[in-house]
Design a protein around this motif. Structure first.
Motif, short mmCIF file in Angstrom:
data_model
loop_
_atom_site.label_atom_id
_atom_site.label_comp_id
_atom_site.label_asym_id
_atom_site.label_seq_id
_atom_site.Cartn_x
_atom_site.Cartn_y
_atom_site.Cartn_z
N ASP A 161 4.04 -38.33 -20.50
CA ASP A 161 3.09 -36.85 -20.87
C ASP A 161 2.02 -37.05 -21.25
O ASP A 161 1.86 -38.07 -22.18
CB ASP A 161 4.65 -35.89 -21.13
CG ASP A 161 4.91 -36.68 -22.46
OD1 ASP A 161 4.08 -37.12 -23.41
OD2 ASP A 161 5.87 -36.01 -22.60
N LEU A 162 1.56 -35.71 -21.38
CA LEU A 162 0.29 -35.64 -22.08
C LEU A 162 -0.05 -34.20 -22.88
O LEU A 162 0.84 -33.40 -22.46
CB LEU A 162 -0.33 -35.22 -21.19
CG LEU A 162 -1.17 -36.13 -19.90
CD1 LEU A 162 -2.06 -35.71 -18.79
CD2 LEU A 162 -1.37 -37.56 -20.50
N GLU A 163 -0.88 -34.24 -23.53
CA GLU A 163 -1.27 -32.73 -24.95
C GLU A 163 -2.50 -32.65 -23.87
O GLU A 163 -3.91 -33.45 -24.80
CB GLU A 163 -0.51 -33.86 -25.73
CG GLU A 163 -0.39 -32.63 -26.62
CD GLU A 163 0.00 -32.62 -28.29
OE1 GLU A 163 1.00 -33.13 -28.30
OE2 GLU A 163 -1.01 -32.66 -28.84
N VAL A 164 -2.76 -31.90 -23.80
CA VAL A 164 -4.17 -31.55 -23.06
C VAL A 164 -4.68 -29.80 -23.54
O VAL A 164 -3.92 -29.39 -24.42
CB VAL A 164 -4.74 -31.88 -21.68
CG1 VAL A 164 -3.90 -32.56 -21.01
CG2 VAL A 164 -2.84 -30.71 -20.88
N GLU A 165 -5.69 -29.97 -23.68
CA GLU A 165 -5.98 -28.32 -24.18
C GLU A 165 -7.14 -28.11 -23.40
O GLU A 165 -7.84 -29.11 -22.07
CB GLU A 165 -6.89 -28.51 -25.55
CG GLU A 165 -7.84 -29.45 -25.47
CD GLU A 165 -8.33 -28.92 -27.69
OE1 GLU A 165 -9.87 -28.70 -28.03
OE2 GLU A 165 -7.49 -29.59 -28.36
N LEU A 221 -6.17 -39.56 -15.73
CA LEU A 221 -6.13 -38.18 -16.76
C LEU A 221 -7.34 -37.72 -16.22
O LEU A 221 -7.51 -36.33 -16.58
CB LEU A 221 -6.77 -38.69 -17.67
CG LEU A 221 -5.67 -40.05 -18.27
CD1 LEU A 221 -6.54 -40.26 -19.79
CD2 LEU A 221 -4.20 -38.92 -18.97
N GLN A 222 -8.27 -38.11 -15.50
CA GLN A 222 -9.27 -37.58 -14.56
C GLN A 222 -9.27 -36.45 -13.87
O GLN A 222 -9.72 -35.85 -13.17
CB GLN A 222 -10.82 -38.92 -14.49
CG GLN A 222 -11.31 -38.79 -15.11
CD GLN A 222 -12.53 -39.89 -15.90
OE1 GLN A 222 -12.43 -40.71 -14.98
NE2 GLN A 222 -14.06 -39.54 -17.06
N GLN A 223 -8.06 -37.47 -12.52
CA GLN A 223 -7.79 -36.66 -11.09
C GLN A 223 -6.91 -35.13 -11.83
O GLN A 223 -7.03 -34.18 -11.65
CB GLN A 223 -6.97 -38.20 -11.19
CG GLN A 223 -8.00 -38.72 -10.03
CD GLN A 223 -7.31 -39.87 -9.95
OE1 GLN A 223 -6.14 -40.36 -9.65
NE2 GLN A 223 -7.70 -40.68 -8.87
N GLU A 224 -6.19 -35.80 -13.08
CA GLU A 224 -5.12 -34.62 -12.92
C GLU A 224 -6.04 -33.39 -14.32
O GLU A 224 -5.54 -32.11 -14.24
CB GLU A 224 -4.52 -34.82 -14.41
CG GLU A 224 -3.06 -35.88 -13.58
CD GLU A 224 -2.25 -34.88 -13.20
OE1 GLU A 224 -1.58 -33.89 -13.36
OE2 GLU A 224 -1.86 -35.29 -11.50
N PHE A 238 -7.67 -29.15 -17.19
CA PHE A 238 -8.02 -28.97 -18.72
C PHE A 238 -9.21 -29.82 -18.45
O PHE A 238 -9.95 -30.86 -17.80
CB PHE A 238 -6.82 -29.77 -18.93
CG PHE A 238 -6.18 -30.88 -18.61
CD1 PHE A 238 -6.88 -32.53 -19.15
CD2 PHE A 238 -4.89 -31.01 -18.14
CE1 PHE A 238 -6.62 -33.41 -18.94
CE2 PHE A 238 -4.83 -32.47 -16.98
CZ PHE A 238 -5.40 -33.77 -17.82
N HIS A 239 -9.58 -29.75 -20.30
CA HIS A 239 -11.03 -30.48 -20.51
C HIS A 239 -10.60 -31.39 -21.74
O HIS A 239 -11.91 -32.53 -21.20
CB HIS A 239 -12.32 -29.52 -21.00
CG HIS A 239 -11.99 -28.72 -21.76
ND1 HIS A 239 -11.28 -27.65 -21.64
CD2 HIS A 239 -12.19 -28.64 -23.27
CE1 HIS A 239 -10.75 -26.77 -22.88
NE2 HIS A 239 -11.66 -27.42 -23.80
N THR A 287 -15.28 -40.37 -22.03
CA THR A 287 -14.58 -39.51 -20.80
C THR A 287 -13.90 -38.41 -21.54
O THR A 287 -13.69 -38.34 -23.00
CB THR A 287 -13.71 -40.08 -20.28
OG1 THR A 287 -12.24 -40.88 -21.56
CG2 THR A 287 -14.29 -42.02 -20.23
N LEU A 288 -13.05 -37.75 -21.32
CA LEU A 288 -12.33 -36.53 -21.72
C LEU A 288 -11.14 -36.79 -22.93
O LEU A 288 -10.44 -36.27 -23.25
CB LEU A 288 -12.03 -35.09 -21.03
CG LEU A 288 -10.55 -36.25 -19.68
CD1 LEU A 288 -9.84 -35.36 -18.69
CD2 LEU A 288 -11.01 -37.45 -18.76
N ALA A 289 -10.62 -38.66 -22.36
CA ALA A 289 -9.93 -38.62 -23.28
C ALA A 289 -9.84 -39.00 -24.96
O ALA A 289 -9.60 -40.19 -25.42
CB ALA A 289 -8.80 -39.87 -22.41
N GLU A 290 -11.53 -39.49 -24.66
CA GLU A 290 -12.04 -40.17 -26.53
C GLU A 290 -11.22 -39.66 -27.60
O GLU A 290 -11.02 -37.65 -27.25
CB GLU A 290 -13.25 -39.34 -26.19
CG GLU A 290 -13.73 -40.41 -27.55
CD GLU A 290 -15.66 -40.04 -27.86
OE1 GLU A 290 -15.70 -39.88 -26.24
OE2 GLU A 290 -16.28 -40.23 -28.50
#
Ligand SMILES: [Zn+2]
Length: 113
Positions: free
Chosen positions: A109-113, A14-17, A23-24, A55-58
């Motif tokens: 897949d991911l949902e990001v902002e 996720l961090q690499q992506e 995205f953050h 992390t950004l996925a918290e």
């Protein structure tokens, strides 16, 4: 508990992506997990909560899609669906099965902002 290291791997991806696609924050992660991946889902969820902290996925929602496992039956000469490794063929009861699918774990897949 290998679920913990799986989660560490997921957060790393996720961090690499995030760097690649800038995205953050990750809001949702969808994982595809094969029935034979040997992953304990509750342990995976727990591990993800712990590992993603700070992390950004918290706080991201973890959605798990379980994929059935497929094996090739050498007696029936066709693919069959199995629940577990070392299960007999559901059609003929033979144990001559070669697992063809069901061991994978991947980020769908991911949902990001
Ligand atoms: Zn069979």
């Amino acid at each position: 508990m290998h679920e913990m290291s799986l989660c560490e791997g997921i957060v790393q991806v996720l961090q690499q992506e995030a760097e690649r696609q800038s995205f953050h924050k990750v809001n949702r992660v969808r994982l595809e997990i094969g029935a034979l991946a040997g992953v304990e889902l509750s342990a995976l969820r727990f591990g993800f909560d712990v590992v993603s902290r700070g992390t950004l996925a918290e706080g991201a929602a973890l959605e798990i899609i379980e994929q059935p496992a497929t094996a090739w039956c050498l007696m029936c000469m066709r693919p069959v669906t199995i629940q577990q490794r070392y299960d007999p063929c559901p059609e003929c009861g033979a144990y001559q099965l070669q697992v063809t699918e069901g061991e994978e774990l991947k980020i769908k897949d991911l949902e990001v902002e």
